[in-house]
Design a protein around this motif. Structure first.
Motif, short mmCIF file in Angstrom:
data_model
loop_
_atom_site.label_atom_id
_atom_site.label_comp_id
_atom_site.label_asym_id
_atom_site.label_seq_id
_atom_site.Cartn_x
_atom_site.Cartn_y
_atom_site.Cartn_z
N LEU A 1 5.73 9.39 -9.39
CA LEU A 1 6.80 8.38 -9.45
C LEU A 1 6.89 7.84 -10.79
O LEU A 1 7.65 7.10 -11.26
CB LEU A 1 7.33 7.63 -8.37
CG LEU A 1 7.52 8.44 -7.20
CD1 LEU A 1 7.62 7.24 -5.88
CD2 LEU A 1 8.59 9.50 -7.34
N GLY A 2 5.72 7.69 -11.50
CA GLY A 2 5.51 6.95 -12.86
C GLY A 2 4.08 7.22 -13.20
O GLY A 2 3.11 7.65 -12.19
N SER B 1 0.88 -1.30 -0.02
CA SER B 1 0.13 0.15 0.03
C SER B 1 1.07 1.31 -0.07
O SER B 1 0.59 2.25 -0.81
CB SER B 1 -0.82 -0.08 1.13
OG SER B 1 -1.81 -1.03 1.25
N THR B 2 1.82 1.25 0.89
CA THR B 2 2.89 2.33 0.85
C THR B 2 3.49 2.71 -0.40
O THR B 2 3.76 3.88 -0.79
CB THR B 2 3.98 2.19 2.10
OG1 THR B 2 3.10 1.86 3.19
CG2 THR B 2 4.74 3.61 2.06
N GLY B 3 3.98 1.56 -1.12
CA GLY B 3 4.54 1.81 -2.26
C GLY B 3 3.61 2.29 -3.44
O GLY B 3 3.92 3.31 -4.30
N ALA B 4 2.58 1.76 -3.78
CA ALA B 4 1.58 2.03 -4.48
C ALA B 4 1.26 3.63 -4.32
O ALA B 4 0.93 4.51 -5.12
CB ALA B 4 0.37 1.05 -4.66
N VAL B 5 0.73 3.87 -3.03
CA VAL B 5 0.18 5.26 -2.83
C VAL B 5 1.68 6.29 -2.89
O VAL B 5 1.14 7.40 -3.51
CB VAL B 5 -0.09 5.10 -1.14
CG1 VAL B 5 -0.35 6.63 -0.76
CG2 VAL B 5 -1.27 4.50 -1.12
N ILE C 1 1.67 -0.35 -14.66
CA ILE C 1 2.79 -1.00 -14.59
C ILE C 1 3.77 -0.27 -13.28
O ILE C 1 4.10 -0.60 -12.73
CB ILE C 1 3.66 -0.91 -15.85
CG1 ILE C 1 2.88 -1.77 -16.75
CG2 ILE C 1 5.15 -1.40 -15.52
CD1 ILE C 1 3.74 -1.73 -18.15
N ALA C 2 3.64 1.40 -13.44
CA ALA C 2 4.31 1.93 -12.45
C ALA C 2 3.66 1.53 -10.91
O ALA C 2 4.40 1.64 -9.90
CB ALA C 2 4.07 3.74 -12.61
N LEU C 3 2.29 1.53 -10.96
CA LEU C 3 1.66 1.38 -9.78
C LEU C 3 2.05 -0.02 -8.94
O LEU C 3 2.45 -0.34 -8.03
CB LEU C 3 0.28 1.40 -9.79
CG LEU C 3 -0.80 1.57 -8.78
CD1 LEU C 3 -0.45 2.52 -7.67
CD2 LEU C 3 -2.15 1.28 -8.96
N SER C 4 1.88 -1.09 -10.04
CA SER C 4 2.40 -2.43 -9.64
C SER C 4 3.86 -2.41 -9.20
O SER C 4 4.12 -3.07 -8.15
CB SER C 4 2.34 -3.36 -11.01
OG SER C 4 0.72 -3.56 -11.13
N THR C 5 4.72 -1.85 -9.97
CA THR C 5 6.14 -1.82 -9.55
C THR C 5 6.19 -0.94 -8.08
O THR C 5 6.98 -1.74 -7.24
CB THR C 5 6.99 -1.13 -10.38
OG1 THR C 5 6.89 -1.66 -11.81
CG2 THR C 5 8.51 -1.08 -10.01
N GLY C 6 5.65 -0.02 -7.84
CA GLY C 6 5.92 0.70 -6.46
C GLY C 6 5.01 -0.20 -5.47
O GLY C 6 5.73 -0.37 -4.34
#
Length: 343
Positions: free
Chosen positions: A122-123, A111-115, A127-132
């Protein structure tokens, strides 16, 4: 956790019925939606894309089946199967019936990475959301390992570390949202945090299938060790298993699988908690049978939960985590009462 390893005499029939139900669920769920498509239409689209000589559907209808609904249904099945198997493995490793894939803090990290991706730009795109989300999941699991220390393979230490790390990353998520998110971003973030399969694509299906296939194979190969853990670490060691090594392999395997699944679908609760109990009731506690049963039942359950999430309140879609909670809580209450009655 019970130390008995009974196997239901009808477990083979249960697995066969669950496999048939899953196949029918995939076909049935693809036909359900705003666009009026019949099972024959879906079959024609599938047959054409595998090279069979059939009359093709109109381009729009074919795109709805092949590009939108089928990847989403398959991703729902893969996420449901993976979370349910991870739940069964963690409940056996920790001998804790309340263990589930999110207890190691992985969901909070995702959750923190995607948020962070959404709020700080950041993207762009899924794909950027999944990577985060994936990086956040791995960061959370790494933090849990560091906090647990050298004896991280001990169930109580890794679980306590996971709970603490989960709280830390949940606070970090709230801080990111409060600090810089717009109203639209806050709405998107809230929706994703409750679980969503709107990002489904053939790329996410392929990644989840590849990682899930390897992880489920490892877990199934460890089924005899998981049976032994049901009687305690000393018994497992006396039977020739290396408890620390087995726990290390399975903790890492379930953590990585959960990270990939959460990155693809957000935080979907109750699947990893409830499905293993339901499967154990149907086929018994031997993991050679229990793990395939969890995969089949979890997959079917999440396919229909997501179908309900995207159709019941049409044109509004609700997070699939809301549906799994609405179904999971009463189901878990029934299972608890039944277990109490058996004692």
């Amino acid at each position: 956790m019970t130390a008995t390893l009974s196997r239901r005499p009808m477990s083979g029939w249960v697995l066969a019925a669950a496999l048939s139900g899953l196949a029918l669920s995939v076909l049935g769920a693809v036909t359900v939606g705003v666009a009026d498509l019949s099972p024959v239409d879906v079959s024609r689209s599938l047959a054409r894309h595998v090279g069979l000589p059939v009359t093709p559907l109109p381009p729009l209808a074919d795109s709805i089946v092949w590009q939108l609904r089928l990847p989403r249904v398959l991703l729902a099945g893969l996420v449901g199967a993976g979370l349910a198997v991870c739940g069964a493995v963690l409940q056996a490793l920790t001998r804790n019936p309340l263990a589930d894939p999110y207890l190691l803090g992985i969901s909070a990290g995702a959750s923190t990475g995607a948020v962070s991706v959404l709020v700080f730009g950041l993207g762009v795109g899924a794909i950027a959301l999944s990577t985060g989300a994936l990086l956040g999941s791995l960061a959370a699991f790494g933090a849990a390992l560091l906090l647990a220390g050298r004896r991280w393979t001990e169930p109580r230490r890794i679980l306590l570390a996971g709970v603490a790390v989960g709280q830390l990353f949940a606070a970090a998520t709230s801080l990111v949202v409060v600090s810089d998110a717009t109203a639209q971003q806050t709405r998107s973030i809230t929706f994703w945090l409750l679980g969503s399969l709107t990002m489904a694509s053939w790329a996410t299906v392929a990644l989840s299938a590849a990682v899930g296939g390897v992880a489920l194979t490892i877990c199934w190969a460890a089924a005899p060790a998981l049976d032994a853990f049901s009687f305690g670490t000393d018994v497992a060691q006396s039977l020739g298993f290396a408890p620390a090594r087995v726990r290390a392999v399975l903790f890492v395997t379930t953590a990585l699988l959960t990270a990939v699944l959460v990155a693809a679908s957000g935080a979907i609760g109750f699947v990893g908690l409830v499905i293993p109990h339901a499967a154990r009731f149907l086929v018994g506690a031997r993991h050679r049978v229990l793990l395939p049963a969890c995969a089949l039942i979890g997959s079917t359950f999440l396919i229909w939960a997501d179908t309900a999430a995207r159709t019941v309140f049409t044109p509004q879609e609700i997070p699939v985590g809301v549906v799994t909670a609405l179904v999971g809580v009463p189901a878990f209450a029934v299972l608890l009462r039944r277990r109490s009655g058996e004692r």
